[in-house]
Scaffold this motif. Structure first.
Motif, PDB file in Angstrom:
ATOM      1  N   THR A 172     -16.390   4.143  -9.135  1.00  0.00           N
ATOM      2  CA  THR A 172     -17.300   3.257  -9.854  1.00  0.00           C
ATOM      3  C   THR A 172     -18.738   3.627  -9.537  1.00  0.00           C
ATOM      4  OG1 THR A 172     -17.862   0.926 -10.239  1.00  0.00           O
ATOM      5  CG2 THR A 172     -17.264   1.527  -7.988  1.00  0.00           C
ATOM      6  N   PHE A 173     -19.624   3.430 -10.481  1.00  0.00           N
ATOM      7  CA  PHE A 173     -21.058   3.564 -10.221  1.00  0.00           C
ATOM      8  C   PHE A 173     -21.539   2.242  -9.625  1.00  0.00           C
ATOM      9  CE2 PHE A 173     -20.669   6.466 -13.988  1.00  0.00           C
ATOM     10  CZ  PHE A 173     -21.028   7.651 -13.345  1.00  0.00           C
ATOM     11  N   VAL A 174     -22.092   2.288  -8.417  1.00  0.00           N
ATOM     12  CA  VAL A 174     -22.578   1.079  -7.752  1.00  0.00           C
ATOM     13  C   VAL A 174     -24.104   1.069  -7.783  1.00  0.00           C
ATOM     14  CG1 VAL A 174     -22.678  -0.217  -5.595  1.00  0.00           C
ATOM     15  CG2 VAL A 174     -20.554   0.937  -6.261  1.00  0.00           C
ATOM     16  N   ILE A 175     -24.671  -0.016  -8.303  1.00  0.00           N
ATOM     17  CA  ILE A 175     -26.126  -0.163  -8.317  1.00  0.00           C
ATOM     18  C   ILE A 175     -26.465  -1.505  -7.676  1.00  0.00           C
ATOM     19  CG2 ILE A 175     -28.204  -0.226  -9.726  1.00  0.00           C
ATOM     20  CD1 ILE A 175     -26.833   1.429 -11.800  1.00  0.00           C
ATOM     21  N   ASN A 176     -26.893  -1.449  -6.441  1.00  0.00           N
ATOM     22  CA  ASN A 176     -27.316  -2.645  -5.709  1.00  0.00           C
ATOM     23  C   ASN A 176     -28.723  -2.441  -5.155  1.00  0.00           C
ATOM     24  OD1 ASN A 176     -26.748  -0.814  -3.720  1.00  0.00           O
ATOM     25  ND2 ASN A 176     -25.032  -1.959  -2.847  1.00  0.00           N
ATOM     26  N   PHE A 177     -29.511  -1.703  -5.903  1.00  0.00           N
ATOM     27  CA  PHE A 177     -30.885  -1.393  -5.509  1.00  0.00           C
ATOM     28  C   PHE A 177     -31.740  -1.401  -6.771  1.00  0.00           C
ATOM     29  CE2 PHE A 177     -28.140   2.265  -5.983  1.00  0.00           C
ATOM     30  CZ  PHE A 177     -28.768   3.014  -6.968  1.00  0.00           C
ATOM     31  N   ARG A 178     -33.049  -1.433  -6.602  1.00  0.00           N
ATOM     32  CA  ARG A 178     -33.960  -1.529  -7.737  1.00  0.00           C
ATOM     33  C   ARG A 178     -34.089  -0.177  -8.441  1.00  0.00           C
ATOM     34  NH1 ARG A 178     -38.780  -3.990  -4.293  1.00  0.00           N
ATOM     35  NH2 ARG A 178     -37.848  -2.462  -2.869  1.00  0.00           N
ATOM     36  N   VAL A 179     -33.844  -0.194  -9.745  1.00  0.00           N
ATOM     37  CA  VAL A 179     -33.910   1.044 -10.519  1.00  0.00           C
ATOM     38  C   VAL A 179     -33.854   0.707 -11.998  1.00  0.00           C
ATOM     39  CG1 VAL A 179     -31.412   1.449 -10.648  1.00  0.00           C
ATOM     40  CG2 VAL A 179     -32.984   3.406 -10.667  1.00  0.00           C
ATOM     41  N   LYS A 180     -34.391   1.605 -12.823  1.00  0.00           N
ATOM     42  CA  LYS A 180     -34.257   1.528 -14.273  1.00  0.00           C
ATOM     43  C   LYS A 180     -33.509   2.776 -14.725  1.00  0.00           C
ATOM     44  CE  LYS A 180     -38.643  -0.961 -14.645  1.00  0.00           C
ATOM     45  NZ  LYS A 180     -40.054  -0.875 -15.094  1.00  0.00           N
ATOM     46  N   LEU A 181     -32.392   2.548 -15.395  1.00  0.00           N
ATOM     47  CA  LEU A 181     -31.488   3.627 -15.783  1.00  0.00           C
ATOM     48  C   LEU A 181     -31.490   3.731 -17.309  1.00  0.00           C
ATOM     49  CD1 LEU A 181     -29.376   5.593 -14.482  1.00  0.00           C
ATOM     50  CD2 LEU A 181     -27.670   3.826 -14.880  1.00  0.00           C
ATOM     51  N   TYR A 182     -31.933   4.867 -17.823  1.00  0.00           N
ATOM     52  CA  TYR A 182     -32.069   5.044 -19.264  1.00  0.00           C
ATOM     53  C   TYR A 182     -31.210   6.212 -19.745  1.00  0.00           C
ATOM     54  CZ  TYR A 182     -36.270   2.110 -18.871  1.00  0.00           C
ATOM     55  OH  TYR A 182     -37.151   1.081 -18.629  1.00  0.00           O
ATOM     56  N   GLY A 183     -30.431   5.982 -20.799  1.00  0.00           N
ATOM     57  CA  GLY A 183     -29.677   7.046 -21.445  1.00  0.00           C
ATOM     58  C   GLY A 183     -30.230   7.334 -22.818  1.00  0.00           C
TER      59      GLY A 183
END
Length: 411
Positions: free
Chosen positions: A92-103
């Motif tokens: 799984t992709f885990v995101i528990n931190f601040r970020v902006k993810l753009y596709g």
């Protein structure tokens, strides 16, 4: 081996006071076809694996960090603890931190405005063998996909208290089929955990994404929004939910759950829900307020619900408050939305509830009473086609809504 090394470096730096909270990042690039240095510093030298970019962004944990991802299909490789695993269901992709993810990038853009999302589909897939047979017939027992037993339980897991934005991706092939661990039996595409979100603010943004052919055993074929420990109120805007399913429970596309004194009330705006199915209730969305003082009351604005189905009740939406208190019945506001050909138990059914009310305003749905106070209608919306839910030029619904300001994008 590479992921293990990155993880070791990450943990070492985070534990080093000389680096803690001082490492900042700008834009990190990902393109599976890049042939350069594979360090994420440019399109030419982009990471070829999204997980490498996420590992760097976790080190940054900075709200200004952006990850730009070029077209292609990307698969998770780590488990929810960040450890490489040979068990594909646990990846799984885990995101528990601040970020902006753009596709949605072609792989040469220098400005966000240059993206053309529909030409450069960026998939986050749980189908590690790329062998899923995609099914759109709700009456097919294998709907929405077969040959998916090895798929990831959750394509992505995120914490809603962090300033996270997910924009421009297609989530496909999540199969939350774990009948032991509830968090892996819900949210086939995305499992949202409230984390330590004491404010309940809109710190999680999911925008311009498509969710299709995801499934969950216990609920939330596409998204499970968990407000059990703290409030979880994400923004979901300009998204498409198509052919997702809850195999044995509720919420074919989205399941919102709030427990005692907490809230799970997302803002859902300008989104399409089509051909989703729940075995029990809430073909598209299920809202559960479980325990005193809890509320799962999403605000739904300018959305279209078409052809969703539930086995028992709530063809499009079902809401349940299991511990009603004294006073007025809580209501869910439905604003300028269209409900068309949604069914429950074989009959037309748009939205239902137990101990919860609905406040539809400027909506179109078959059950709308004539001469109501909020300009609701029950007419044929005249869509462009069976799979095209834009309105024809002569649709009676054009210009019939009330202007309403949308939530602004995060800074």
């Amino acid at each position: 081996m590479k992921h293990s090394l990155l993880l070791f470096i990450l943990i070492s730096l985070l534990n080093n006071p000389l680096f803690s909270n001082t490492f900042t990042c700008g834009t990190i690039y990902v393109n599976q076809g890049a042939l350069g240095a594979n360090d994420g510093t440019s399109w030419d030298d982009a990471y070829t694996d999204l997980q490498d970019a996420l590992s760097e962004a976790q080190l940054c944990d900075n709200p200004t960090t952006e990850i730009w991802v070029a077209k292609g299909t990307y698969f998770p490789s780590l488990d929810r603890l960040g450890v490489p695993t040979n068990v594909p269901q646990l990846r799984t992709f885990v995101i528990n931190f601040r970020v902006k993810l753009y596709g949605g990038f072609a792989g040469h853009e220098t400005d966000m405005s240059q993206r053309v999302l529909h030409l450069h589909e960026t998939r986050l897939s749980g189908d590690h063998l790329s062998n899923d047979v995609l099914i759109t017939d709700i009456n097919n027992p294998s709907f929405p996909a077969s040959s998916n037993t090895e798929n990831s339980y959750n394509v992505m897991r995120i914490s809603s208290e962090r300033r996270i934005r997910i924009d421009g991706f297609t989530f496909i092939g999540g199969n939350a089929s774990d009948n032991v661990d509830f968090t892996q039996g819900t949210g086939g595409a995305v499992y949202i955990n409230s984390g330590n979100n004491t404010s309940g603010s809109l710190d999680c943004w999911i925008t311009r994404c498509t969710f299709k052919h995801n499934t969950a055993l216990f609920g939330g074929g596409a998204i499970y929004n968990n407000g059990e420990l703290y409030p979880s109120n994400p923004l979901i805007e300009a998204c498409i939910f198509a052919s997702n399913a809850s195999q044995s429970r509720d919420g074919g596309a989205i399941y919102n759950k709030a427990t005692i004194f907490n809230v799970a009330s997302p803002n859902i705006k300008s989104s399409l829900f089509h051909n989703n199915f729940a075995d029990n209730r809430g073909g598209a969305i299920y809202n559960l307020s479980s325990g005193g003082g809890s509320f799962s009351l999403p605000f739904i604005d300018n959305c279209t619900f078409a052809g969703n189905s539930a086995g028992i009740d709530g063809g499009a939406i079902f809401s349940y408050l299991n511990s009603p208190g004294a006073g007025a019945t809580p209501e869910i506001l439905l604003k300028e939305s269209i409900f068309y050909e949604n069914t429950a138990n074989g009959s037309s059914n748009s939205f239902s509830a137990a101990n919860v009310g609905y406040d539809p305003q400027y909506c179109n749905y078959p059950e709308a009473p004539p001469n109501n106070n909020f300009n609701n209608t029950s007419v044929d919306p005249l869509f462009m086609g069976p799979e095209n839910f834009r309105l024809q030029a002569n649709s009676p619904l054009i210009d019939q809504g009330e202007p309403f300001s949308l939530v602004s994008p995060p800074p």
